[in-house]
Design an enzyme around this catalytic site. Structure first.
Site, PDB file in Angstrom:
ATOM      1  N   ARG A   1       0.851  -1.174   0.000  1.00  0.00           N
ATOM      2  CA  ARG A   1       0.000   0.000   0.000  1.00  0.00           C
ATOM      3  C   ARG A   1       0.898   1.239   0.000  1.00  0.00           C
ATOM      4  NH1 ARG A   1      -4.791  -1.335  -2.016  1.00  0.00           N
ATOM      5  NH2 ARG A   1      -5.965  -2.836  -0.739  1.00  0.00           N
TER       6      ARG A   1
ATOM      7  N   ALA B   1     -11.324  -6.931  -0.310  1.00  0.00           N
ATOM      8  CA  ALA B   1     -12.117  -5.699  -0.321  1.00  0.00           C
ATOM      9  C   ALA B   1     -12.007  -5.045  -1.687  1.00  0.00           C
ATOM     10  CB  ALA B   1     -11.634  -4.746   0.773  1.00  0.00           C
TER      11      ALA B   1
ATOM     12  N   GLU C   1     -15.501  -9.621  -5.136  1.00  0.00           N
ATOM     13  CA  GLU C   1     -14.180  -9.370  -4.556  1.00  0.00           C
ATOM     14  C   GLU C   1     -13.609 -10.624  -3.906  1.00  0.00           C
ATOM     15  OE1 GLU C   1     -12.359  -6.808  -4.994  1.00  0.00           O
ATOM     16  OE2 GLU C   1     -13.877  -5.615  -6.016  1.00  0.00           O
TER      17      GLU C   1
ATOM     18  N   GLU D   1     -10.115 -12.080  -5.428  1.00  0.00           N
ATOM     19  CA  GLU D   1      -8.897 -11.952  -4.628  1.00  0.00           C
ATOM     20  C   GLU D   1      -8.480 -13.241  -3.943  1.00  0.00           C
ATOM     21  OE1 GLU D   1      -9.050  -8.516  -2.095  1.00  0.00           O
ATOM     22  OE2 GLU D   1      -9.011  -7.158  -3.819  1.00  0.00           O
TER      23      GLU D   1
ATOM     24  N   GLU E   1      -1.646  -5.836  -7.236  1.00  0.00           N
ATOM     25  CA  GLU E   1      -2.292  -7.141  -7.111  1.00  0.00           C
ATOM     26  C   GLU E   1      -1.469  -8.262  -7.742  1.00  0.00           C
ATOM     27  OE1 GLU E   1      -6.200  -6.650  -8.661  1.00  0.00           O
ATOM     28  OE2 GLU E   1      -6.968  -5.783  -6.802  1.00  0.00           O
TER      29      GLU E   1
END
Length: 219
Positions: free
Chosen positions: A78, A90, A107, A111, A158
């Site tokens: 992040r 999320a 999601e 993910e 990602e």
């Protein structure tokens, strides 16, 4: 220590809608998914104050837990906080008109490549109401299984994402030790533990399609 007592009987123990007069408004910056708005707001004393805040479409998050009390988590970089964080799945509510539950299902599948048969609303929150209007609905997902089909092609942060199933107790310890700090993960873990110990346990949680005043469908 001074005892402040209970709230006045005419003050509800719930957040309530209220809007102070906006004298002027501007959107000086618009990004890919969010923007920054500047409002001139009239205060109760008659003065006017400037408020800058991020305009956000809202988000959903999923605390998915299996029959062995393990939670599906991801780990990714992040950039704003210069950290690689453990998180729960999320994503943004960036499909116009899409209800939150289908977005959460998507999601979870994208993910973690998982699906769930049992869905409940775990908790709703504003991430930082002094600086953004972002609202998040965190779902509890149970009865997990592997999803079929090809996942979407990942890119950017990602592409470097890690995935794991971690015991809930390990997450609890790490949260309270200050070792895990993602908003949705921390809130989701503690809310799940609180719900388990409350009257009715997890069966008392709201249904997955419960109203969400912060992001009403079709608004």
């Amino acid at each position: 220590m001074t005892d402040t007592g209970n709230p006045p009987t005419d003050t509800p123990l719930r957040d309530t809608p209220e809007s102070w007069p906006v004298v002027s408004t501007d959107l000086p910056f618009t990004g890919k998914k969010t923007g920054v708005r500047t409002d001139e707001v009239r205060m109760p004393d008659g003065s006017v104050a400037r408020r800058d805040y991020q305009v956000h479409p809202g988000s959903v998050a999923v605390l998915a837990i299996d029959g062995r009390d393990r939670v599906a988590v991801i780990r990714q970089y992040r950039h704003p906080v210069r950290r690689r964080l453990w998180e729960i799945p999320a994503g943004l509510l960036d499909v116009p008109g899409e209800p939150p539950l289908p977005a959460a299902r998507r999601e979870l599948w994208e993910e973690t490549h998982l699906r769930a048969e049992d869905w409940r609303v775990l908790v709703d929150l504003y991430t930082s109401p002094g600086g953004t209007d972002e609202a998040v609905r965190i779902f509890l997902a149970r009865e997990l299984s592997s999803a079929e089909g090809e996942r979407y092609e990942v890119s950017e942060e990602e592409a470097d994402m890690e995935r794991a199933m971690v015991p809930l107790e390990d997450l609890r310890r790490a949260v309270l030790a200050g070792e895990l700090q993602n908003t949705c993960l921390v809130t989701g873990v503690l809310a799940l533990l609180a719900a388990r110990g409350g009257p009715g346990g997890l069966d008392a949680l709201r249904p997955a399609d419960a109203p969400w005043p912060a992001r009403p469908v079709g608004a």
